[in-house]
Design a protein around this motif. Sequence first.
Motif, mmCIF file in Angstrom:
data_model
loop_
_atom_site.group_PDB
_atom_site.id
_atom_site.type_symbol
_atom_site.label_atom_id
_atom_site.label_comp_id
_atom_site.label_asym_id
_atom_site.label_seq_id
_atom_site.Cartn_x
_atom_site.Cartn_y
_atom_site.Cartn_z
ATOM 1 N N ALA A 1 86.388 -4.318 -7.564
ATOM 2 C CA ALA A 1 87.275 -4.445 -6.408
ATOM 3 C C ALA A 1 88.664 -4.919 -6.830
ATOM 4 O O ALA A 1 89.679 -4.449 -6.313
ATOM 5 N N ALA A 2 88.715 -5.834 -7.798
ATOM 6 C CA ALA A 2 89.995 -6.374 -8.254
ATOM 7 C C ALA A 2 90.840 -5.313 -8.944
ATOM 8 O O ALA A 2 92.070 -5.377 -8.914
ATOM 9 N N VAL B 1 90.184 -12.113 -9.866
ATOM 10 C CA VAL B 1 88.721 -12.057 -9.989
ATOM 11 C C VAL B 1 88.102 -13.351 -9.458
ATOM 12 O O VAL B 1 87.090 -13.326 -8.751
ATOM 13 N N GLN B 2 88.714 -14.476 -9.771
ATOM 14 C CA GLN B 2 88.195 -15.754 -9.289
ATOM 15 C C GLN B 2 88.222 -15.823 -7.767
ATOM 16 O O GLN B 2 87.283 -16.301 -7.140
ATOM 17 N N VAL B 3 89.306 -15.322 -7.189
ATOM 18 C CA VAL B 3 89.413 -15.305 -5.727
ATOM 19 C C VAL B 3 88.368 -14.361 -5.137
ATOM 20 O O VAL B 3 87.707 -14.678 -4.137
ATOM 21 N N GLY B 4 88.211 -13.189 -5.756
ATOM 22 C CA GLY B 4 87.213 -12.233 -5.273
ATOM 23 C C GLY B 4 85.803 -12.781 -5.361
ATOM 24 O O GLY B 4 84.940 -12.435 -4.540
ATOM 25 N N THR B 5 85.552 -13.636 -6.347
ATOM 26 C CA THR B 5 84.221 -14.229 -6.495
ATOM 27 C C THR B 5 83.874 -15.104 -5.297
ATOM 28 O O THR B 5 82.701 -15.228 -4.927
ATOM 29 N N ALA C 1 78.834 -6.502 0.334
ATOM 30 C CA ALA C 1 79.646 -7.475 -0.389
ATOM 31 C C ALA C 1 81.089 -7.041 -0.595
ATOM 32 O O ALA C 1 82.004 -7.877 -0.563
ATOM 33 N N ILE C 2 81.313 -5.746 -0.823
ATOM 34 C CA ILE C 2 82.668 -5.273 -1.140
ATOM 35 C C ILE C 2 83.699 -5.692 -0.089
ATOM 36 O O ILE C 2 84.788 -6.173 -0.436
#
Length: 240
Positions: free
Chosen positions: A76-77, A92-96, A118-119
């Motif tokens: 997604a990132a 990536v950290q934010v998306g996690t 989840a997406i």
Amino acid sequence: MTATETTEPTEPTGTTETRTAELPEIAEPARVTPKDARQLTRLFLDRLAVLEEGTREYQYARNTLIEMNVSLVRFAASRFRNRGSGEMEDVVQVGTIGLIKAIDRFDLTREVEFTSFAIPYIVGEIKRFFRDTSWAVHVPRRLQEARVELAKATEELRSRLGRTPTLSELSQLMCLSEKEVDEARLASNGYVSSSLDAAISNGDEGETALADFIGTDDHALELVEDFNALAPLIAGLDDR
């Protein structure tokens, strides 16, 4: 067979040969292949739903789910690679965070794949990150959202009226007070900043930068503080 005994290596790629509390013990969840991750995710979500929150087994299942599905976050990132705000690892950290929310809110009774569920959560967190960090000057989220609504309302009224809408007209359409609309307008000024070295004209006398129009320091202003500090002392002196 006890929990510490080993079995034949029949687990998907990335798992070890032991089992703990009915779940395969995965030594390196992040290295599980996407195909195996889909199968294991369902198994771990089934078990997570019946485990008591806060127990060691619950934490193991939840943490493993997160690590196994970080590849979803990276996928997604990658859509935002060219947005130019921050390092990709930050994204990536934010998306996690979105992935974790999806794991905590996933309903097994719904006929939907976890990936599809989840997406949107992951992308939503990433978009919120860009919205919050794209401002040159930090403003409250309320005003950030009002700015977006203001832009939509302005465009709608401009198309309908054939002219720039007034503050009152915008207020009525947005269901906000004129003061709130005015605040949104001011907040818009904080979305993009200009460099003082940016050229604003290129005439016969050469290039003109924004910094050329900024006034210089008035050194006489420093005397004001001195006068205010000395005034009570001077008032206490005798005539001589």
